[in-house]
Design an enzyme around this catalytic site. Structure first.
Site, PDB file in Angstrom:
ATOM      1  N   SER A 129      85.334  39.864   4.859  1.00  0.00           N
ATOM      2  CA  SER A 129      85.752  40.197   3.498  1.00  0.00           C
ATOM      3  C   SER A 129      85.618  41.701   3.329  1.00  0.00           C
ATOM      4  CB  SER A 129      84.858  39.487   2.477  1.00  0.00           C
ATOM      5  OG  SER A 129      85.022  40.022   1.180  1.00  0.00           O
TER       6      SER A 129
ATOM      7  N   TYR B 237      76.346  37.673  -1.648  1.00  0.00           N
ATOM      8  CA  TYR B 237      77.585  37.516  -0.868  1.00  0.00           C
ATOM      9  C   TYR B 237      77.838  38.772  -0.031  1.00  0.00           C
ATOM     10  CZ  TYR B 237      82.531  36.632   0.143  1.00  0.00           C
ATOM     11  OH  TYR B 237      83.733  36.438   0.778  1.00  0.00           O
TER      12      TYR B 237
END
Length: 277
Positions: free
Chosen positions: A134, A147
């Site tokens: 990501s 995250y």
């Protein structure tokens, strides 16, 4: 010679994993599409996939599946580590068990699967491991710290593993998409949440929810899962892919901005999104 190349895709019951499984199947791969959603797995099975229930944090189950593929099909040629889930909230309030689960899924799981398929890849001196990271593994913003931490870990894992495996002819590539529009993500962001009056982060969480939802509705900010899947196929076909790629114009813009700005300037920008209106 193997009659058909074999791909193993985790997180294949939705989103990027599902789209990638379909792309690989269209290119004549025998695709082992794994995940934990029984109805989604049934649908994949009806479409000709080798759909299996698999929790990527279950070490014996991972070993058993890869042993089966090695025995029956000559080994895994392409591994796509796509399993993952979001976790938002202030770090002070993140449940440590949730953080451990996040790390097991985003970091330990991909390494475990890589360790399982690598002896065969090294012996054949060919193979590719694609990790779906990501852009959140290259910058941080408040409200999703856990995250970010796990995705930073996947970045380090991918780059180190790639360097170690290059002498054996095995390629490791990290793909960092910007925000990806999936049913799961949209449902989470559109969910109306309430926070206790005595929650010190209550107002912060409300502003975070509003900012995140607004971003999803801004044209060009997010990409769809198939855009990422097409990029996976491009990487799989490449003879000498780069160590990592960003997918999505907004992702490129964000990483460029983060590179050019000082830490203090970046902090101001990320906090400004959460300022009271």
């Amino acid at each position: 010679m193997k009659p058909q190349p074999v791909a193993l895709v985790t997180g294949a019951t939705s989103g990027i994993g599902e789209a990638t499984a379909h792309r690989l199947q269209a290119q004549n791969y025998l695709v082992f599409a794994v995940g934990r959603n029984p109805s989604a797995l049934d649908a994949l099975r009806s479409q000709g996939f080798q759909a299996r229930t698999l929790d990527v944090t279950d070490e014996p189950a991972v070993t058993e599946l890869v042993d089966e593929i090695n025995t029956d099909h000559g080994g895994v040629d392409v591994l796509v580590n796509s399993a993952g889930f979001p976790l938002r909230g202030p770090l002070e309030q993140v449940a440590l068990n949730d953080l451990r689960s996040l790390f097991e899924t985003h970091v330990v799981g991909p390494l475990q699967l890589s360790q399982a398929v690598l002896p065969g890849m090294r012996a054949r001196r060919t193979g590719i491991i694609v990790n779906i990271g990501s852009t959140g593994g290259r910058f941080t913003s408040p409200g999703a710290g856990a995250y970010h931490v796990s995705k930073y870990g996947l970045e380090a894992l991918s780059l180190a593993l790639r360097a170690e495996l290059m002498p054996f002819g095995v390629r490791v590539v990290l793909i960092d998409p910007t925000g990806v529009r999936t049913r799961f993500v949209e449902a989470q962001l559109e969910e109306t949440r309430s926070y206790a009056n005595d929650d010190p982060y209550g107002e912060f969480k409300r502003r975070y929810d509003e900012a995140a939802l607004a971003l999803t509705k801004t044209p060009g900010v997010m990409v769809d899962a198939d855009t990422v899947a097409r990029f996976v196929m491009r990487v799989v076909k490449a003879k000498n892919p780069k160590p990592r790629y960003i997918v999505g114009l907004s992702g490129h813009a964000t990483i460029l901005a983060q590179t050019l700005l000082t830490d203090r300037m970046w902090e101001r920008i990320t906090l400004s999104r959460l300022a009271p209106r």
